[in-house]
Design an enzyme around this catalytic site. Structure first.
Site, PDB file in Angstrom:
ATOM      1  N   THR A   1       0.811  -1.273  -0.007  1.00  0.00           N
ATOM      2  CA  THR A   1       0.039   0.159  -0.104  1.00  0.00           C
ATOM      3  C   THR A   1       0.861   1.145   0.021  1.00  0.00           C
ATOM      4  O   THR A   1       2.041   1.158   0.309  1.00  0.00           O
ATOM      5  CB  THR A   1      -1.023   0.027   1.143  1.00  0.00           C
ATOM      6  OG1 THR A   1      -0.255   0.145   2.481  1.00  0.00           O
ATOM      7  CG2 THR A   1      -2.048  -1.086   1.178  1.00  0.00           C
ATOM      8  N   SER A   2       0.346   2.264  -0.546  1.00  0.00           N
ATOM      9  CA  SER A   2       1.129   3.634  -0.497  1.00  0.00           C
ATOM     10  C   SER A   2       1.383   4.190   0.865  1.00  0.00           C
ATOM     11  O   SER A   2       2.411   4.947   0.933  1.00  0.00           O
ATOM     12  CB  SER A   2       0.259   4.404  -1.563  1.00  0.00           C
ATOM     13  OG  SER A   2       0.300   3.995  -2.723  1.00  0.00           O
ATOM     14  N   THR A   3       0.601   4.162   1.730  1.00  0.00           N
ATOM     15  CA  THR A   3       0.562   4.842   2.946  1.00  0.00           C
ATOM     16  C   THR A   3       0.467   4.129   4.198  1.00  0.00           C
ATOM     17  O   THR A   3      -0.479   2.942   3.922  1.00  0.00           O
ATOM     18  CB  THR A   3      -0.165   6.113   2.848  1.00  0.00           C
ATOM     19  OG1 THR A   3      -1.760   5.662   3.102  1.00  0.00           O
ATOM     20  CG2 THR A   3      -0.168   7.166   1.852  1.00  0.00           C
TER      21      THR A   3
ATOM     22  N   GLN B   1      -3.130   2.926   5.208  1.00  0.00           N
ATOM     23  CA  GLN B   1      -3.789   2.025   4.411  1.00  0.00           C
ATOM     24  C   GLN B   1      -3.563   0.573   4.844  1.00  0.00           C
ATOM     25  O   GLN B   1      -3.600  -0.471   4.208  1.00  0.00           O
ATOM     26  CB  GLN B   1      -3.477   2.143   2.808  1.00  0.00           C
ATOM     27  CG  GLN B   1      -3.775   3.377   2.444  1.00  0.00           C
ATOM     28  CD  GLN B   1      -3.448   3.434   0.816  1.00  0.00           C
ATOM     29  OE1 GLN B   1      -2.303   2.810   0.471  1.00  0.00           O
ATOM     30  NE2 GLN B   1      -4.138   3.974  -0.129  1.00  0.00           N
TER      31      GLN B   1
END
Length: 188
Positions: free
Chosen positions: A8-10, A13
């Protein structure tokens, strides 16, 4: 062996990452690599997953966008896997590069995904230009300037730029600019 990769990007998440890991475990991936990092940042877990794979293994991801940021990047990953005799399976697309049809589908879908992203960015730029022309677009509110006094106070306490950035939730570069303003910045 099935080797799973989740991303996930962050850090916000967590549920998305947990869902990917759960799905990969359900598919019986024997080894899992996961990380929470932007697609454009160095991805150590992805590199480790590719390095870990051996001939005959399959790297499994739940979605294409969890793996590659562009067609070029996807090609690089596929080349690295093919060189090692490793297949790639993308669960939500039903694509498996162990087959010729799977390889074709992956290339077509990768091209469509990149095209879709470029169209979205073009529309975004057009919208911003229109809003600027109408005087409605001001851009993102500068957060570091609003915290200049806090930055100076924390620096006076002897905190490092990295510590100040972490405490205030801003970038280290923003702290540096606030502590070392250029003459043009000071006038604003």
């Amino acid at each position: 062996m099935l080797v799973g990769y989740a991303r996930t990007s962050t850090l916000e998440q967590d549920a998305g990452l947990e869902a990917q890991v759960r799905d990969l475990k359900t598919l019986r991936c024997e080894k899992l690599f996961s990380e929470q990092v932007s697609s454009v940042a160095p991805r150590k877990a992805l590199d480790a997953a590719v390095e870990f794979c051996r001939e005959g293994d399959t790297l499994v991801v739940t979605k294409l966008d969890r793996l590659a940021r562009s067609v070029t990047h996807l090609g690089t990953i596929i080349t690295a896997l093919e060189t090692k005799g490793v297949a790639l399976r993308i669960v939500n697309l039903g694509v498996d590069t162990a087959t010729p049809t799977g390889r074709l589908m992956l290339n077509v879908l990768g091209g469509v995904a990149q095209f879709e992203r470029e169209i979205m960015l073009e529309r975004q730029r057009e919208g911003i230009a229109k809003a600027k022309g109408e005087g409605a677009y001001k851009g993102r509110k500068p957060t570091a300037r609003a915290k200049a006094a806090e930055i100076a106070a924390l620096a006076a306490e002897g905190l490092s730029m990295a510590a100040i950035a972490t405490r205030l939730g801003i970038g280290k570069g923003s702290v540096h600019r606030a502590l070392n303003p250029k003459p043009a910045d000071a006038a604003q």
